[in-house]
Enzyme design. Structure first.
Site, PDB file in Angstrom:
ATOM      1  N   GLY A  84      69.222 105.354  61.188  1.00  0.00           N
ATOM      2  CA  GLY A  84      68.438 106.028  62.090  1.00  0.00           C
ATOM      3  C   GLY A  84      68.482 107.302  62.102  1.00  0.00           C
ATOM      4  CB  SER A  85      68.001 109.792  64.856  1.00  0.00           C
ATOM      5  OG  SER A  85      66.782 109.445  65.066  1.00  0.00           O
ATOM      6  CB  THR A  86      73.396 108.920  63.196  1.00  0.00           C
ATOM      7  OG1 THR A  86      73.202 107.678  62.107  1.00  0.00           O
ATOM      8  CG2 THR A  86      73.449 108.352  64.486  1.00  0.00           C
ATOM      9  CG  PHE A  87      70.349 109.734  56.892  1.00  0.00           C
ATOM     10  CD1 PHE A  87      71.572 109.173  55.992  1.00  0.00           C
ATOM     11  CD2 PHE A  87      69.624 110.529  56.245  1.00  0.00           C
ATOM     12  CE1 PHE A  87      71.951 109.671  54.726  1.00  0.00           C
ATOM     13  CE2 PHE A  87      69.733 110.800  54.956  1.00  0.00           C
ATOM     14  CZ  PHE A  87      70.845 110.170  54.222  1.00  0.00           C
ATOM     15  CE  LYS A  88      65.469 112.450  63.254  1.00  0.00           C
ATOM     16  NZ  LYS A  88      65.157 112.039  64.424  1.00  0.00           N
TER      17      LYS A  88
END
Lengths: 489, 469
Positions: A216-220
């Site tokens: 999810g957004s942690t990959f950003k």
């Protein structure tokens, strides 16, 4: 009649010769194969013939051995706080073999390792009982307890690393199991084992190391690192040229933002409120190959991350098209990672761009406590420059500090905390409950002592709309960081 | 010119009897097992085993009695056979005693039969009976040629012995036992000796007819039916009986015995070809309708297969036992060969040797068997009468085949058939019969090596004097 007699003599000689050749084949050539055969009970008998060495955390053993009255197995394994430590120790069962550290360091623990040859020989002369050596881990009891308690009845995992060294500080996975329930081989042990095998919740799965989740957004943060490293962004506070809605390349699908104010948001702002559009567009701009390069430097697609327990390989697709790459840049599509991998990402950023190889065995000790092997910190790679790492730190700290940031729940007084939330959709058409992610690190004047990744898989009892990385996983990460900070004092 | 007083060339000098050599070797054959016994005791309990003096004296006494009997009744016998057999018997006793001490086997026996009784004392008793029979053979059988008289009686005896087990219940799947009160006897072990006597007696008489009065058929010499008939019938019957009793090892043994003796008697290589062809046909034939045999072959090819592990475990355990022994072995008393469970001290006793004495011990051990066979074949070569030659080669050939079939089966060289390793395996019939076998071989070798009697003084010696002119 003597000629046939001589021939018969030769025939009998050949029979004996065949037996001699066969015994050489069995006992010399094939001996090792036979000795390591999975059906060879001797391996197990030997494993429990002497008091097994222990796995040690903070100077105290988290395993033990009790003497039994069995004809085959003299000792049985016991565990202190089994469910909490199971993802670290693994199990050693008389009936069901062993895994993880119990299996990988079996030689030291049983005392049969070649490295202990000298000790064994000495013990033979002094008449001492044979004993196993110890495995001293890098884990922190306080951090592990915080992680395990934080997860509580929820399903999920926590991995915490010391960014400066790569030492693993916590490795928790829930629901867990107690390895002592099937350490023996009685009917009761078999029942316990079968119940665990059949359990749909898969308690035996080590989620921190062996399960991959969409990040999810942690990959950003990885996308941001790639953009900075490959020169796509110089100023993190400059507006990006991002339309609202952003249409995925070569498609008519608009990228849905859950946050407001993402149009032309700066990288700083985009991370703070977690804009999908900004990062999807950025990932597309960086391109698949350069995204892949950065992701792999962080440890993605590496099937051999051995801690020494091998972690499952995290995935960043190598062959996908542009729109998929854009989706992957916000942690969707095929992208999948272990909690350990996300802790490594966070740790590399906190350690000014230097990724240390994660490990959880500090040293191996002989029965007389002499150190046989000590693991030294090793640099694994440099995914980003110190300057870019510091820019990312600024952005991640902003996520926690800023009033509109998503990571407010991880705030710790007097310490700089950087973090990133993630709420990963999964299942067909997003049908299942999303995964709540939180990655973070804490930083003091003397650098960062801890980086954490938390994933909460399925949080029964929380209404669907309330499932957010910040709300569910953030407090767990904070507690783990707090525990490490406290123990450093 | 000197006067020639004696024209004979054969002197009446005694050939060395080698009895003292035998005594010295016997000393070793007793001392080595005693040390092995002490070794097991020290390894298991850390102290001298209680029975070591009794065992040492017992074995020494038995060996001594056997030696005195040989000294008295078979003065010129081969000096190696008795010490080799004694060594094997002694080591077998130690191993059986060692397995008696295994808590795993004791527990197993208690679970299955509600009690455990050690086998070693029984085996010691059987050994004593065996040596008594050995001495009996030496005393009663003054000359092995007497056995020729019993050619047809032994045929009948062998057939009866082989048929008898059919009337008794099967034990562990094989009908090879007859039980008389508390005793169970495996008649196959005795039948092997008796059938060798029958073959020798019959072939000695008929060998010329078999070899010469034959028709040529496709390059092979086929003897007339009336010559070959009886022996073929006996052989076929034994094989059939054994197949019905599912005693595969013994049927293989009888077949080998038959081919070897026929070949030696007729000196025709065609018998070997014929024998191999028949055995191939027989093996395929039996394997195609006998599920028991198919299973054995299956286990042999895939001892560790997951599907059949429950049944093939024993052979797999035996293989792992050998592997675990490695080059030098775990040391007596320190292996885990008792994992084999059932028949660990009888059919599978070789695994314990393999595990605890290692490759080095196994090689020495197999060579001891090889030496016994070699001495037997040498006896056959030295024997002066065709009956003795045939009987000696028959007995030593049977011994060699039995060792090969058992050891090969346990080591996974050939499918397992289930016979006992001569002298070392637990089992009364086997020990007793094999001591009798050694007794007969010693008797033949005594006759063979006995120096020729001094020639009678030549009556001409005095009559033909050269008279000076």
């Amino acid at each position: 009649m003597n000629k046939p007699l001589r021939r018969i003599a030769i025939f009998c000689g050949l029979l004996v010769l065949a037996l001699l050749v066969r015994t050489n084949w069995l006992q010399y050539v094939q001996a090792d194969d036979l000795n390591t055969n999975s059906k060879n009970r001797r391996v197990l008998i030997e494993r429990y013939a002497a008091e097994r060495g222990n796995i040690i955390v903070d100077g105290k053993p988290i395993t033990g051995s009790v003497e039994t009255n069995d004809t085959d197995f003299k000792f049985k394994r016991t565990y202190v706080n089994g469910p909490m430590w199971a993802p670290v120790t693994g199990y050693a069962s008389q009936a069901f073999d062993a895994n993880q550290i119990e299996k990988l360091e079996d030689g030291i623990l049983t005392g049969n390792s070649d490295q202990l040859f000298f000790d064994r020989t000495m013990a033979m002369f002094t008449g001492d009982e044979k004993k196993g050596g110890n495995v001293v881990t890098t884990l922190s009891g306080a951090a592990q307890k915080a992680a395990y308690k934080g997860l509580g009845s929820k399903k999920g995992a926590v991995a915490a690393i010391d960014p400066k060294t790569g030492k693993i500080l916590a490795l928790a996975s829930t629901p867990s199991y107690d390895p002592s329930t099937f350490a023996g081989y009685s009917g009761k042990d078999e029942k316990a084992w079968n119940a665990l095998e059949k359990d749909k919740e898969k308690p035996k799965l080590n989620r921190a190391l062996r399960e991959v989740y969409p990040p999810g957004s942690t990959f950003k943060v990885v996308t941001a690192a790639a953009a900075l490293e490959h020169g796509e962004i110089d100023d993190i506070n400059a507006a990006t040229d991002t339309p609202e809605p952003y249409i995925l390349p070569n498609t008519r699908t608009p990228m849905i933002n859950h946050a407001n104010g993402c149009e032309n948001a700066s990288l700083m702002k985009a991370l703070e409120v977690s804009c999908n559009s900004v990062f999807a567009k950025l990932g597309d701009k960086v391109g698949r190959d350069k995204m892949l390069e950065t992701a792999q430097k962080f440890g993605f697609n590496n099937p051999e991350i051995d801690t020494p327990v091998r972690a499952a390989a995290s995935v960043y697709n190598k062959t996908m098209d542009r729109s998929s790459n854009a989706l992957s840049s916000i942690g969707q599509f095929d992208t999948a990672t272990t909690p350990l991998q996300m802790a490594m990402v966070s740790a590399a950023i906190a350690n000014d761009g230097k990724l240390m190889k994660p490990y959880m065995i500090d040293r191996l000790e002989a029965p007389n406590l002499e150190v046989i092997k000590r693991n030294e910190p090793q640099e694994m790679s440099r995914p980003l420059s110190p300057k870019n790492a510091q820019l990312l730190q600024q952005m991640m700290e902003n996520v926690v500090e800023s009033p509109s940031g998503t990571g407010g729940k991880a705030k710790i007084d007097g310490v700089k905390v950087g973090g990133k939330t993630g709420t990963a959709q999964h299942g067909e058409n997003n049908s299942k409950r999303p995964y709540a992610w939180f990655i973070s690190y804490a930083k003091t004047d003397s650098g960062s002592p801890v980086a954490v990744a938390v994933v909460v898989e399925d949080s029964s009892g929380t209404s669907r709309d309330d499932i957010t990385g910040g709300g569910l996983a953030g407090p767990i990460a904070r507690d783990v960081m707090q525990a490490v900070l406290d123990s450093k004092k | 010119m000197s006067v020639v007083t004696n024209t004979t060339t054969i002197g009446a000098i005694d050939a060395p009897s080698r009895r003292n050599t035998e005594l010295m070797l016997l000393g070793f054959a007793v001392v080595i097992p005693v040390f092995a016994y002490i070794n097991v005791g020290l390894a298991l309990d850390g102290k001298l085993p209680a029975g070591v003096f009794g065992y040492g004296i017992g074995l020494g006494l038995l060996a001594g009695v056997a030696h005195l009997a040989v000294r008295k009744f078979a003065k010129y016998a081969d000096p190696l056979l008795l010490p080799l057999a004694t060594l094997l018997n002694g080591l077998g006793l130690v191993m059986i005693w060692r397995l008696d001490q295994s808590p795993r086997l004791i527990q197993r026996a208690q679970k299955l039969f509600g009690g455990f009784s050690p086998d070693a004392p029984k085996q010691l008793m059987y050994s004593a009976i065996g040596i008594a029979l050995f001495v009996g053979v030496l005393i009663l059988l003054k000359d092995h040629r007497i056995l020729q008289r019993y050619t047809y009686i032994s045929m009948a005896a062998a057939l009866i012995l082989l048929i008898l087990p059919v009337f008794f219940p099967a034990v562990n799947g094989a009908k090879i036992w007859i039980s008389l009160g508390p005793f169970t006897i495996q008649p196959g072990e005795f039948a092997k000796i008796i059938i060798a006597i029958f073959f020798s007696g019959y072939l000695m008489v008929k060998r010329d007819a078999l070899a010469l009065a034959s028709r040529r058929f496709m390059g092979l010499y086929l003897p007339r039916g009336r010559d070959l008939g009886p022996i073929l019938m006996v052989w076929a019957m034994s094989i059939l009986i054994l197949v019905f009793e599912t005693d595969l090892g013994t049927s293989l043994l009888f077949f080998g015995l038959f081919v070897i003796m026929l070949y030696v008697a007729t000196e025709r290589t065609s018998w070997i070809v014929f024998g191999l062809l028949m055995s191939a046909v027989g093996a395929v034939g039996v394997a195609s309708f006998e599920p028991h045999v198919q299973q054995r072959v299956d286990f042999w090819l895939n001892p560790f297969a997951e599907k059949t592990w429950a049944q093939s475990e024993q052979i797999g355990q035996a293989l792992m036992s050998f592997g675990s022994g490695g080059t030098l072995g775990t040391g007596l008393g320190q292996g885990d060969s008792d994992l084999i469970g059932f028949a660990a001290n009888s059919d599978f006793i070789l695994s314990t040797f393999g595990e605890e004495m290692g490759l080095a011990g196994m090689m020495a051990f197999l060579l001891v068997y090889g030496l016994i066979v070699e001495r037997g074949v040498r006896t056959a070569l030295a024997a002066r009468d065709p009956f003795g030659k045939l009987l000696a080669i028959g007995l030593s050939g049977a011994f060699a085949i039995q060792v090969f079939v058992v050891a090969g089966g346990v080591m996974g060289l050939i499918p397992l058939t289930g016979m006992t390793m001569p002298f070392v395996a637990y089992g009364g019939s086997s020990v007793i019969a094999n001591w009798a076998l050694i007794g007969i071989l010693i008797r033949i070798s005594d006759t063979a090596r006995r120096p020729a009697p001094a020639p009678a003084p030549s009556p001409d010696a005095e009559m033909t004097q050269v008279v000076r002119p």
